[in-house]
Design a protein around this motif. Sequence first.
Motif, PDB file in Angstrom:
ATOM      1  N   TYR A 119     -58.500 -51.664  68.824  1.00  8.15           N
ATOM      2  CA  TYR A 119     -57.484 -50.739  69.335  1.00  8.15           C
ATOM      3  C   TYR A 119     -56.656 -51.432  70.415  1.00  8.15           C
ATOM      4  O   TYR A 119     -55.437 -51.414  70.388  1.00  8.15           O
ATOM      5  CB  TYR A 119     -58.181 -49.496  69.901  1.00  8.15           C
ATOM      6  N   ASP A 170     -60.867 -40.744  73.181  1.00  6.26           N
ATOM      7  CA  ASP A 170     -60.887 -41.505  71.924  1.00  6.26           C
ATOM      8  C   ASP A 170     -62.264 -42.111  71.701  1.00  6.26           C
ATOM      9  O   ASP A 170     -62.843 -41.995  70.622  1.00  6.26           O
ATOM     10  CB  ASP A 170     -59.852 -42.634  71.932  1.00  6.26           C
ATOM     11  N   ILE A 193     -59.823 -46.992  61.096  1.00  7.84           N
ATOM     12  CA  ILE A 193     -59.847 -46.086  62.235  1.00  7.84           C
ATOM     13  C   ILE A 193     -58.569 -46.258  63.059  1.00  7.84           C
ATOM     14  O   ILE A 193     -58.147 -47.373  63.322  1.00  7.84           O
ATOM     15  CB  ILE A 193     -61.080 -46.368  63.128  1.00  7.84           C
ATOM     16  N   GLU A 194     -57.985 -45.119  63.498  1.00  2.61           N
ATOM     17  CA  GLU A 194     -56.754 -45.133  64.293  1.00  2.61           C
ATOM     18  C   GLU A 194     -55.676 -45.958  63.587  1.00  2.61           C
ATOM     19  O   GLU A 194     -55.024 -46.814  64.171  1.00  2.61           O
ATOM     20  CB  GLU A 194     -57.012 -45.661  65.703  1.00  2.61           C
ATOM     21  N   TRP A 241     -64.871 -41.353  68.671  1.00  2.00           N
ATOM     22  CA  TRP A 241     -65.382 -42.394  67.775  1.00  2.00           C
ATOM     23  C   TRP A 241     -66.899 -42.393  67.776  1.00  2.00           C
ATOM     24  O   TRP A 241     -67.532 -42.493  66.734  1.00  2.00           O
ATOM     25  CB  TRP A 241     -64.862 -43.765  68.174  1.00  2.00           C
ATOM     26  N   ARG A 242     -67.472 -42.286  68.966  1.00  2.00           N
ATOM     27  CA  ARG A 242     -68.927 -42.338  69.085  1.00  2.00           C
ATOM     28  C   ARG A 242     -69.569 -41.188  68.313  1.00  2.00           C
ATOM     29  O   ARG A 242     -70.610 -41.350  67.680  1.00  2.00           O
ATOM     30  CB  ARG A 242     -69.327 -42.273  70.560  1.00  2.00           C
ATOM     31  N   VAL A 297     -67.230 -41.105  63.967  1.00  2.00           N
ATOM     32  CA  VAL A 297     -67.197 -42.242  63.038  1.00  2.00           C
ATOM     33  C   VAL A 297     -68.585 -42.502  62.464  1.00  2.00           C
ATOM     34  O   VAL A 297     -68.734 -42.723  61.257  1.00  2.00           O
ATOM     35  CB  VAL A 297     -66.614 -43.503  63.718  1.00  2.00           C
ATOM     36  N   ASP A 351     -56.172 -40.660  62.347  1.00  2.00           N
ATOM     37  CA  ASP A 351     -57.549 -40.787  62.840  1.00  2.00           C
ATOM     38  C   ASP A 351     -58.376 -41.719  61.970  1.00  2.00           C
ATOM     39  O   ASP A 351     -59.016 -42.635  62.466  1.00  2.00           O
ATOM     40  CB  ASP A 351     -58.231 -39.428  62.924  1.00  2.00           C
ATOM     41  N   VAL A 352     -58.391 -41.462  60.681  1.00  2.00           N
ATOM     42  CA  VAL A 352     -59.151 -42.316  59.768  1.00  2.00           C
ATOM     43  C   VAL A 352     -58.520 -42.252  58.373  1.00  2.00           C
ATOM     44  O   VAL A 352     -58.093 -41.198  57.932  1.00  2.00           O
ATOM     45  CB  VAL A 352     -60.648 -41.930  59.720  1.00  2.00           C
ATOM     46  N   ILE A 370     -64.364 -51.124  67.562  1.00  2.00           N
ATOM     47  CA  ILE A 370     -63.171 -50.274  67.377  1.00  2.00           C
ATOM     48  C   ILE A 370     -62.303 -50.336  68.620  1.00  2.00           C
ATOM     49  O   ILE A 370     -61.081 -50.465  68.528  1.00  2.00           O
ATOM     50  CB  ILE A 370     -63.572 -48.821  67.054  1.00  2.00           C
ATOM     51  N   SER A 371     -62.915 -50.267  69.802  1.00  2.00           N
ATOM     52  CA  SER A 371     -62.169 -50.336  71.062  1.00  2.00           C
ATOM     53  C   SER A 371     -61.434 -51.673  71.201  1.00  2.00           C
ATOM     54  O   SER A 371     -60.274 -51.710  71.630  1.00  2.00           O
ATOM     55  CB  SER A 371     -63.099 -50.137  72.256  1.00  2.00           C
ATOM     56  N   VAL A 391     -68.551 -48.799  68.075  1.00  2.00           N
ATOM     57  CA  VAL A 391     -67.507 -48.269  68.953  1.00  2.00           C
ATOM     58  C   VAL A 391     -66.878 -49.386  69.780  1.00  2.00           C
ATOM     59  O   VAL A 391     -65.661 -49.404  69.997  1.00  2.00           O
ATOM     60  CB  VAL A 391     -68.067 -47.145  69.857  1.00  2.00           C
TER      61      VAL A 391
END
Length: 75
Positions: A9, A23, A50-51, A27-28, A31, A62-63, A5-6, A2
């Motif tokens: 993003y 968000d 992702i995103e 994800w947590r 995903v 989303d994915v 991903i953050s 996560v």
Amino acid sequence: MVRKISECYTAAHPKDKKPSPSDVKSWRESVYELATTLDNLGLGQVRMFIEYLADGQMNHIDVVLAGQHPSGRLS
């Protein structure tokens, strides 16, 4: 996962926009479940985007799942 991903993003958005708490929560929760399900089905080699921003005028998807068909063809 996560955290990564953050970071991606934030890097992909203008003015280093941070992901919302919802968000990150999504994800947590989702995903990891999706990755686990894919792996359990023998699809661990499938890539997850992702995103995903397909077009600057659209909302993020989303994915997106991408991989190769077992026969060798793209799917």
